[in-house]
Every structure is written in C-alpha cells, then in structure tokens.
Design an enzyme around this catalytic site. Structure first.
Site, PDB file in Angstrom:
ATOM      1  N   HIS A 119      38.227 -20.789 -87.808  1.00 55.20           N
ATOM      2  CA  HIS A 119      38.656 -19.391 -87.638  1.00 55.20           C
ATOM      3  C   HIS A 119      37.582 -18.622 -86.854  1.00 55.20           C
ATOM      4  O   HIS A 119      37.866 -17.923 -85.889  1.00 55.20           O
ATOM      5  CB  HIS A 119      38.888 -18.767 -89.023  1.00 55.20           C
ATOM      6  N   ASN A 120      36.333 -18.779 -87.269  1.00 52.82           N
ATOM      7  CA  ASN A 120      35.249 -18.058 -86.593  1.00 52.82           C
ATOM      8  C   ASN A 120      35.067 -18.545 -85.157  1.00 52.82           C
ATOM      9  O   ASN A 120      34.777 -17.752 -84.264  1.00 52.82           O
ATOM     10  CB  ASN A 120      33.938 -18.214 -87.371  1.00 52.82           C
ATOM     11  N   VAL A 137      26.209 -14.759-101.528  1.00 50.59           N
ATOM     12  CA  VAL A 137      24.860 -14.524-100.987  1.00 50.59           C
ATOM     13  C   VAL A 137      24.761 -15.156 -99.605  1.00 50.59           C
ATOM     14  O   VAL A 137      25.692 -15.829 -99.144  1.00 50.59           O
ATOM     15  CB  VAL A 137      23.764 -15.081-101.928  1.00 50.59           C
ATOM     16  N   SER A 195      37.462 -13.861 -94.776  1.00 51.29           N
ATOM     17  CA  SER A 195      37.362 -13.168 -93.491  1.00 51.29           C
ATOM     18  C   SER A 195      37.919 -11.766 -93.591  1.00 51.29           C
ATOM     19  O   SER A 195      38.866 -11.513 -94.329  1.00 51.29           O
ATOM     20  CB  SER A 195      38.104 -13.918 -92.399  1.00 51.29           C
ATOM     21  N   GLY A 196      37.316 -10.885 -92.817  1.00 56.29           N
ATOM     22  CA  GLY A 196      37.809  -9.514 -92.761  1.00 56.29           C
ATOM     23  C   GLY A 196      36.670  -8.515 -92.731  1.00 56.29           C
ATOM     24  O   GLY A 196      36.911  -7.315 -92.700  1.00 56.29           O
ATOM     25  N   GLU A 217      37.600 -16.918 -83.188  1.00 50.63           N
ATOM     26  CA  GLU A 217      37.173 -15.505 -83.057  1.00 50.63           C
ATOM     27  C   GLU A 217      36.175 -15.366 -81.886  1.00 50.63           C
ATOM     28  O   GLU A 217      36.270 -14.435 -81.089  1.00 50.63           O
ATOM     29  CB  GLU A 217      36.536 -15.091 -84.387  1.00 50.63           C
ATOM     30  N   TYR A 218      35.243 -16.290 -81.778  1.00 57.00           N
ATOM     31  CA  TYR A 218      34.287 -16.271 -80.661  1.00 57.00           C
ATOM     32  C   TYR A 218      35.037 -16.312 -79.330  1.00 57.00           C
ATOM     33  O   TYR A 218      34.734 -15.568 -78.398  1.00 57.00           O
ATOM     34  CB  TYR A 218      33.369 -17.505 -80.719  1.00 57.00           C
ATOM     35  N   ARG A 277      20.026 -10.423-107.144  1.00 55.04           N
ATOM     36  CA  ARG A 277      18.613 -10.793-107.305  1.00 55.04           C
ATOM     37  C   ARG A 277      17.746  -9.540-107.403  1.00 55.04           C
ATOM     38  O   ARG A 277      16.925  -9.397-108.302  1.00 55.04           O
ATOM     39  CB  ARG A 277      18.187 -11.674-106.127  1.00 55.04           C
ATOM     40  N   LYS A 320      37.625 -21.915 -92.332  1.00 51.98           N
ATOM     41  CA  LYS A 320      36.951 -20.641 -92.022  1.00 51.98           C
ATOM     42  C   LYS A 320      36.036 -20.799 -90.802  1.00 51.98           C
ATOM     43  O   LYS A 320      35.949 -19.915 -89.946  1.00 51.98           O
ATOM     44  CB  LYS A 320      36.151 -20.154 -93.244  1.00 51.98           C
ATOM     45  N   ARG A 377      27.185 -16.556 -75.241  1.00 50.77           N
ATOM     46  CA  ARG A 377      26.230 -15.797 -76.077  1.00 50.77           C
ATOM     47  C   ARG A 377      24.809 -16.312 -75.830  1.00 50.77           C
ATOM     48  O   ARG A 377      23.845 -15.550 -75.856  1.00 50.77           O
ATOM     49  CB  ARG A 377      26.598 -15.905 -77.557  1.00 50.77           C
ATOM     50  N   HIS A 398      30.499 -51.301 -66.351  1.00 50.24           N
ATOM     51  CA  HIS A 398      31.165 -50.873 -67.590  1.00 50.24           C
ATOM     52  C   HIS A 398      32.634 -51.286 -67.647  1.00 50.24           C
ATOM     53  O   HIS A 398      33.284 -51.058 -68.654  1.00 50.24           O
ATOM     54  CB  HIS A 398      31.036 -49.350 -67.763  1.00 50.24           C
ATOM     55  N   ALA A 423      24.349 -17.481 -96.618  1.00 46.54           N
ATOM     56  CA  ALA A 423      24.648 -18.918 -96.588  1.00 46.54           C
ATOM     57  C   ALA A 423      23.370 -19.734 -96.402  1.00 46.54           C
ATOM     58  O   ALA A 423      22.392 -19.247 -95.847  1.00 46.54           O
ATOM     59  CB  ALA A 423      25.627 -19.195 -95.454  1.00 46.54           C
TER      60      ALA A 423
HETATM   61  P1  NBP Z   1      23.969 -11.425 -96.575  1.00 43.22           P
HETATM   62  O1  NBP Z   1      24.440 -12.650 -95.896  1.00 43.22           O
HETATM   63  O2  NBP Z   1      23.131 -10.469 -95.802  1.00 43.22           O
HETATM   64  O3  NBP Z   1      23.180 -11.849 -97.905  1.00 43.22           O
HETATM   65  C1  NBP Z   1      22.529 -10.892 -98.709  1.00 43.22           C
HETATM   66  C2  NBP Z   1      22.710 -11.214-100.166  1.00 43.22           C
HETATM   67  O4  NBP Z   1      22.159 -12.504-100.449  1.00 43.22           O
HETATM   68  C3  NBP Z   1      21.984 -10.219-101.061  1.00 43.22           C
HETATM   69  O5  NBP Z   1      22.746  -9.981-102.201  1.00 43.22           O
HETATM   70  C4  NBP Z   1      20.700 -10.945-101.363  1.00 43.22           C
HETATM   71  O6  NBP Z   1      20.072 -10.504-102.526  1.00 43.22           O
HETATM   72  C5  NBP Z   1      21.246 -12.326-101.550  1.00 43.22           C
HETATM   73  N1  NBP Z   1      20.204 -13.360-101.548  1.00 43.22           N
HETATM   74  C6  NBP Z   1      19.401 -13.816-100.575  1.00 43.22           C
HETATM   75 BR1  NBP Z   1      19.378 -13.175 -98.855  1.00 43.22          BR
HETATM   76  N2  NBP Z   1      18.592 -14.780-100.946  1.00 43.22           N
HETATM   77  C7  NBP Z   1      18.845 -14.952-102.247  1.00 43.22           C
HETATM   78  C8  NBP Z   1      18.313 -15.810-103.224  1.00 43.22           C
HETATM   79  N3  NBP Z   1      17.383 -16.693-102.902  1.00 43.22           N
HETATM   80  N4  NBP Z   1      18.778 -15.726-104.479  1.00 43.22           N
HETATM   81  C9  NBP Z   1      19.737 -14.828-104.789  1.00 43.22           C
HETATM   82  N5  NBP Z   1      20.288 -13.984-103.900  1.00 43.22           N
HETATM   83  C10 NBP Z   1      19.853 -14.054-102.642  1.00 43.22           C
HETATM   84  O7  NBP Z   1      25.205 -10.602 -97.201  1.00 43.22           O
HETATM   85  P2  NBP Z   1      26.664 -10.309 -96.634  1.00 43.22           P
HETATM   86  O8  NBP Z   1      26.638  -9.836 -95.215  1.00 43.22           O
HETATM   87  O9  NBP Z   1      27.304  -9.465 -97.662  1.00 43.22           O
HETATM   88  O10 NBP Z   1      27.369 -11.741 -96.637  1.00 43.22           O
HETATM   89  C11 NBP Z   1      27.487 -12.544 -97.799  1.00 43.22           C
HETATM   90  C12 NBP Z   1      28.120 -13.861 -97.396  1.00 43.22           C
HETATM   91  O11 NBP Z   1      29.429 -13.598 -96.847  1.00 43.22           O
HETATM   92  C13 NBP Z   1      27.362 -14.618 -96.309  1.00 43.22           C
HETATM   93  O12 NBP Z   1      27.506 -15.990 -96.488  1.00 43.22           O
HETATM   94  C14 NBP Z   1      28.084 -14.189 -95.044  1.00 43.22           C
HETATM   95  O13 NBP Z   1      27.923 -15.123 -94.003  1.00 43.22           O
HETATM   96  C15 NBP Z   1      29.513 -14.118 -95.531  1.00 43.22           C
HETATM   97  N6  NBP Z   1      30.394 -13.254 -94.768  1.00 43.22           N
HETATM   98  C16 NBP Z   1      29.940 -12.083 -94.261  1.00 43.22           C
HETATM   99  C17 NBP Z   1      30.795 -11.266 -93.545  1.00 43.22           C
HETATM  100  C18 NBP Z   1      30.329  -9.943 -92.981  1.00 43.22           C
HETATM  101  O14 NBP Z   1      31.113  -9.316 -92.254  1.00 43.22           O
HETATM  102  N7  NBP Z   1      29.107  -9.506 -93.290  1.00 43.22           N
HETATM  103  C19 NBP Z   1      32.124 -11.643 -93.351  1.00 43.22           C
HETATM  104  C20 NBP Z   1      32.580 -12.844 -93.924  1.00 43.22           C
HETATM  105  C21 NBP Z   1      31.702 -13.628 -94.622  1.00 43.22           C
HETATM  106  P3  NBP Z   1      18.938  -9.362-102.453  1.00 43.22           P
HETATM  107  O15 NBP Z   1      19.688  -8.069-102.470  1.00 43.22           O
HETATM  108  O16 NBP Z   1      18.139  -9.591-103.649  1.00 43.22           O
HETATM  109  O17 NBP Z   1      18.181  -9.589-101.174  1.00 43.22           O
END
Ligand code: NBP
Length: 471
Positions: free
Chosen positions: A186-187, A74, A128-129, A190-191, A34, A183, A288, A454, A76
């Site tokens: 899995h999380n 992006v 995951s990872g 992990e908790y 974006r 997944k 938490r 009951h 979730a």
């Molecule tokens: P984030 O969860 O922080 O998301 C950031 C990304 O989402 C950026 O590219 C941002 O674009 C984009 N975005 C958003 Br916010 N709103 C948007 C919209 N309305 N339209 C288009 N793009 C949009 O990134 P992440 O930590 O890389 O995680 C990505 C996914 O993977 C998530 O679902 C996360 O839960 C999952 N995940 C993360 C991990 C981890 O360790 N971080 C592990 C496993 C899974 P922008 O640059 O324009 O703001």
C-alpha cells in the site's frame, strides 16, 4: 473499577488518535506510554470513563480484561521488540499483542513465531490514514492467527473507515506477516501515486509556466473525475497555500528534498527479490533519493546546460495537455496498482497467503492515504474476474487501451521541457514491455552468449544453443 476491553501502548500522534477512536466506539481502553508525562497530558485532554491512563506497565496490564488484548503503536523496529520484552513477564498464556505500527513484515513473522512458542498470540496489523484516519477511521490490514483475529474483530470493525458501500475497511488478510506485507505494498503504491502527481505539477509548471494556484485549479477539476482521491483533494489547498512568512505561495519555498521512512524502499527491494516489475514504485523511491542530494544537484546544475529547461509551450496547447495529463495520470495509477498487486500475488504464492485482491482493493477505498475512486473500479474488476491479474481483466484492458497513449504524449512533453518523469515514464515502459509479444531481450541473450557462453533458446526450434559469434 471495570476492566478495559483493550490496552494501547505508545501515545504519539497515531496511538493517541487510535485510543480516542476506540473509546468513542464505546470500548473501554487503557493507555500507557514510556514517557509518563505524554500519557498524563493526553488523559488530561481526552480522558473519560472509556479512556484511562496508567503510569505503571504492570498496573496497565492488570487493568485489562482477560485474555488481554494489547495494541502496540510505537516506532517500528527495535522499540517494538523492547515493548514486547517488557510486556512478556506480565502476560498470561492466551493474551494477544497487536502491532499496529509500520513494522517490516519479516519482523512480524519472527515475532509471531517467537511469541506463539510462549503461547502469546501476535497480530500484525497495518494501519493507514495518518493521524486523521487513526481518529476518524483508518483502513486496517490485519494478519496473524485467524481465530485470534476473530476475537478482536468487533473492536477493529467498529473503529475502521467505511468503503464505498459503507462496509468497514478491514478484512483478515492471512497468516503471520500478511497484514504488514499488504500495508507495505500500500505504501509503495502511495509513493508511486504521489510521485506521478508531483511529475504532473512539474510538467505543468515547466511547460506552461503555471503557478501553484493555477495548477490547483487543474487538480481540483481532476478531483471531480476519475482521478478523484484523497491525495488530489489535499493537493488543492497545498497548491493554494499562501506563505505567511514571505511573499507568494508556500509550496515554492519548501525545500525540494523528500523524506522517507522505509516502506517504499522495502517494497522496491521486495520487487527486485521476487522478480516482479514494480518500476513505478522503484522510480518513485529513486526520485526521493535524487531529491535528497540537493547540494550535489545544485552543484551539477551550474556545470550542465539543459537546453529543454525554460522551453515553454504556447498557452493554446494547454487545454489539450490538461486532458492528456489526466488520462496519463489515470493510466499511470492503474499501472502502479497492477504492479503492486502483481507483487502481492507473487508474495502470497510463496508465503501461502490466501490473499483476496478484491477485498484488499475494497479496504483501501476508505480511510487510507491512497483512498480513491479508482479503488472502486479495481474492487469491481477483481470481483468480476474472480481475482485475475489486474492487467488481464476486461474492464481494465479497456481503460488502459483508452488511456496509455497519453503516457507517451506526456512523457515526451516532460522530456521536451526538462521535467523528469521517472514514474510516469516507468509506467509507459512497463506497459509497452508487458504488452509486447517480443522485447529486445534477444539482443541481451546474444551478448550474454558471446561474452560468457550463457547459451540461448530459439523461437523456431526446441533446444539450447551456443554460437561462436563472428566465426
Ligand atoms: P512514532 O513512530 O514517532 O513513535 C513514537 C512512539 O514510540 C512514542 O509513543 C514513543 O514513546 C514510543 N517509543 C519509542 Br520512539 N521508543 C520506545 C521504546 N523503546 N519503548 C517504548 N516506547 C517507545 O509515532 P507515530 O507517528 O504515532 O507512529 C506509530 C507507528 O505507526 C509507527 O510504526 C509508524 O510508522 C506507524 N504509522 C504512522 C503513521 C503516521 O501518519 N504518523 C501512519 C501509519 C502508521 P515516548 O513518548 O516515550 O518517546
């Protein structure tokens, strides 16, 4: 210019690393974000013949081989729907969107249904990872249409981590939301595992006054045995990290408020809704929540005197406790998995997912955050028993029989030294409840019948009974 095999939208840390991983496996990938500057600086740093950036969404879509395959990585929730809506006018029937974020499984089920009505395929794939996994090989948990998945399989197989037998940590899990459900669980596990490790750290510190690097030495040894895992591996340098802003160790200065993004809470709610005991996970989420109330806790700490706090044991007891703790952690982790897999089984039955538990344990052996030696044990146990419930499998029964007593020793120690053990004590209670032919529920039934008529059943005869209690 040659078309790309696959596209990826969302260039935060996960998307960037996944794109680099795909390109490194010799699949040409187009990327879009974006915010265009993020894409341009990413391409400046990592662009190649196999990794190309597009600033315009239409041009991004046009750069892909048909039928198109587009990974969405992006945040979730609503962002995923917004990305899908912006893509839809640009796609053709038969194209596939793959959501690799941590989407909540009901959203995945809804999206799959909505998109299939427009002849667009949708795959929900748990990844995951963390950032390193995304780059070097994650564990991948895909769900959706099996035939569509088979077309994506070569790419996803190539980028996945490897299990203990060097096979890719990816397997097709089932229809619609199966991948994101697995997944989520899995999380949740992990908790629970992280919470149990934190409880071990706490009790060693409170019972024996051990410092962070002293606990690192113990965890390092644990990591050479049956607790060998990624989480223990990373715990050691965390415990040894010196503070570069002040004297001492960094861990001692980190504010004791744990964050959460929702997947643990979703798992806990699922356990409640499906009537499955996943108390180790629920208690980890709860811990938490307790941690987040720092101000309130700090205020209460001035009002209540906990006589257990500061009661240290003689150092001679340490050697024995280190062994007990190792065994308790092993039992606690086995029970966290037993509970997590129980939840998967309950969901699979209702959702008509043909989940293969041996395969799930296998794809968690590598790449993911909970990767650990114990998963190889679970994988073998499920395989040998044709996917019987974990608690009932002979080898697991033997392991639990040998280790569960340590849960009792360690939770008593926690209570005596003012170290709360929500997940380890939940594991003990759950195990004692689940492995008891008789619980205290007769008493609950008596109370329910007394105040609300009951009714109850008896152990010695058929039928439903009500008593005028006290008469
Ligand atoms: P984030 O969860 O922080 O998301 C950031 C990304 O989402 C950026 O590219 C941002 O674009 C984009 N975005 C958003 Br916010 N709103 C948007 C919209 N309305 N339209 C288009 N793009 C949009 O990134 P992440 O930590 O890389 O995680 C990505 C996914 O993977 C998530 O679902 C996360 O839960 C999952 N995940 C993360 C991990 C981890 O360790 N971080 C592990 C496993 C899974 P922008 O640059 O324009 O703001």
């Amino acid at each position: 210019m040659e078309s790309s095999k696959i596209g990826l939208i969302g260039l935060a840390v996960m998307g960037q690393n996944l794109a680099r991983n795909i390109a490194s496996q010799n699949f040409k990938v187009s990327v879009y974000n974006r915010t265009t500057e993020t894409m341009t600086s990413f391409i400046e740093a990592h662009g190649s013949d196999n990794l190309v950036g597009q600033a315009d969404l239409k041009e991004f879509v046009e750069s892909l081989e048909s039928p198109r395959k587009i990974i969405v990585m992006v945040k979730a929730g609503r962002p995923v729907d917004l990305v899908i809506s912006s893509l839809l006018p640009l796609l053709d029937k038969g194209d596939t969107i793959i959501d690799c974020g941590n989407s909540h499984f009901p959203d995945t089920i809804r999206r799959e249904k909505e998109l299939s009505e427009q002849s667009i395929h949708f795959i929900g794939c748990g990844v995951s990872g963390g950032e390193e996994g995304a780059l070097k090989g994650p564990s991948l948990m895909p769900g959706g249409n099996k035939k569509v998945w088979s077309e994506l399989e070569p790419i996803f197989t190539a980028i996945a981590a490897k299990d203990f037998s060097d096979k890719p940590c990816v397997t097709y899990l089932g229809n619609d939301g199966a991948g994101h459900y697995v997944k989520m669980v899995h999380n949740g596990i992990e908790y629970a595992v992280m919470q149990m490790m934190a409880e071990a750290y706490d009790v060693l510190s409170k019972s024996f006054g051990l410092t962070a690097p002293q606990i690192a030495d113990i965890f390092e040894k644990y990591n050479e045995g049956k607790l060998q895992s990624f989480l223990f591996e990373i715990a050691v340098p965390i415990l040894r990290q010196k503070d570069d802003l002040a004297e001492g160790y960094l861990l001692d200065k980190i504010l004791d408020k744990a964050g959460q993004k929702g997947t643990g809470r979703w798992t806990a709610i699922e356990g409640m809704e499906r009537g499955v005991d996943i108390s180790t996970i629920v208690q980890a989420v709860n811990a938490r929540i307790v941690s987040s109330r720092k101000d309130f806790r700090t205020e209460l700490a001035t009002k209540y005197d906990n006589p257990s706090v500061g009661k240290q044991l003689p150092t001679e007891a340490l050697e024995e406790i280190i062994k007990e703790l190792e065994s308790a952690l092993y039992a606690g982790m086995l029970l966290s998995y037993a509970q997590g897999f129980d939840l998967l089984r309950a969901a699979a039955e209702e959702m008509k997912w043909d989940l293969n538990y041996a395969e799930i344990a296998r794809i968690w052996e590598g790449g993911c955050i909970i990767r650990a030696q114990i998963l190889n044990t679970l994988h073998a146990a499920f395989e040998k028993s044709n996917n019987a419930p974990l608690w009932t499998i002979e080898d697991i029964v033997a392991d639990l029989q040998e280790s569960w007593g340590s849960l009792r020793t360690v939770t008593i120690l926690g209570a005596q030294s003012g170290a709360p053990m929500p997940s380890l004590s939940a594991a003990l209670s759950s195990f004692e409840g689940m492995s008891s032919a008789r619980t205290s529920a007769n008493f609950i039934q008596g109370l329910r019948d007394s105040f609300g008529a009951h009714t109850y059943k008896r152990t010695d005869r058929e039928g439903t009974f009500h008593t005028e209690w006290g008469n």
